[in-house]
Design an enzyme around this catalytic site. Sequence first.
Site, PDB file in Angstrom:
ATOM      1  N   SER A 141      87.439  11.756 -27.797  1.00 16.61           N
ATOM      2  CA  SER A 141      86.763  11.873 -29.087  1.00 16.61           C
ATOM      3  C   SER A 141      86.033  10.573 -29.416  1.00 16.61           C
ATOM      4  O   SER A 141      86.368   9.512 -28.885  1.00 16.61           O
ATOM      5  CB  SER A 141      87.808  12.158 -30.176  1.00 16.61           C
ATOM      6  OG  SER A 141      87.288  11.961 -31.472  1.00 16.61           O
ATOM      7  N   TYR A 154      95.609   9.736 -34.542  1.00 17.58           N
ATOM      8  CA  TYR A 154      94.765  10.628 -33.752  1.00 17.58           C
ATOM      9  C   TYR A 154      93.856   9.803 -32.838  1.00 17.58           C
ATOM     10  O   TYR A 154      93.727  10.085 -31.642  1.00 17.58           O
ATOM     11  CB  TYR A 154      93.923  11.508 -34.671  1.00 17.58           C
ATOM     12  CG  TYR A 154      92.818  12.249 -33.953  1.00 17.58           C
ATOM     13  CD1 TYR A 154      93.087  13.387 -33.206  1.00 17.58           C
ATOM     14  CD2 TYR A 154      91.500  11.802 -34.029  1.00 17.58           C
ATOM     15  CE1 TYR A 154      92.065  14.062 -32.543  1.00 17.58           C
ATOM     16  CE2 TYR A 154      90.481  12.469 -33.373  1.00 17.58           C
ATOM     17  CZ  TYR A 154      90.764  13.589 -32.626  1.00 17.58           C
ATOM     18  OH  TYR A 154      89.748  14.257 -31.964  1.00 17.58           O
TER      19      TYR A 154
END
Length: 264
Positions: A141, A154
């Site tokens: 990501s 995350y």
Amino acid sequence: MRVLNKVIVVTGAGGGIGREITCQLLEKGARVAAILNKSGLEEIQTLSNVYGNKISTHIANLTRREEVERLPEEIISIHGSVDGIINNAGIIQPFVNVNELDFERIKLVMDVNFYGTLYMCKAFLPHLLKRPEAHITNISSMGGFIPVPGQSVYGASKAAVKLLTEGLHSEFKDTKVGVTVVLLGGVNTNIVQNSGAEIGIEISENQKRMLLSAERAAKLIIKGMENNKCRVIAGKDSKLMDFFYRINPIKATDLLAKKLKLQE
């Protein structure tokens, strides 16, 4: 590695990007082993009605190593081989600072995003190394290279996926196993709801339209596999922040934090 007539394993195949990846692989003539954690089973079943034995479904909790380790034998017994894996499954955390995040949720995010990916790579690599050509694609990501406020854990999990994948690329560069890391920007999917996370930010319809569609994201992911790319940066926001972060990490981080604060 061209996907035509190849057997590709896709995690998180029950919805969003994973389902799009599955659909597009089938359309390109691949056979797909769709891995999901119960949710999305009905949607995948509709693909079975269209593509028959070219798709198989497998229920597995990726946070449990023993469940992942049984997958290669199970899939090979159906399709005869495995040529590639796309580790797409992932969750985000609630949009809160680390000091407000309980250890149970921290562990879950790390277990799904990092350990799930690691278990899959370890389970399938012995089989991939025996193939004439094979490929591993891991979905990281934008949050794996630039900190996003309220998503520190995350981001840490996706940074771990990024470095793991780059390490695998280096380790297997002289073999027939290609390795790709995908740095996804914002994608218009249900990951927030599916992760049980409160976003705390109001996203307008116009902003949603600016996000990468799941269809487009899947296309870029498969293209990266077929072209044996080491690194795929998917989305305008990811490309822009990657550029700024390389020039000035502090300013890039502050810019992203300010932008998110203005949306609160």
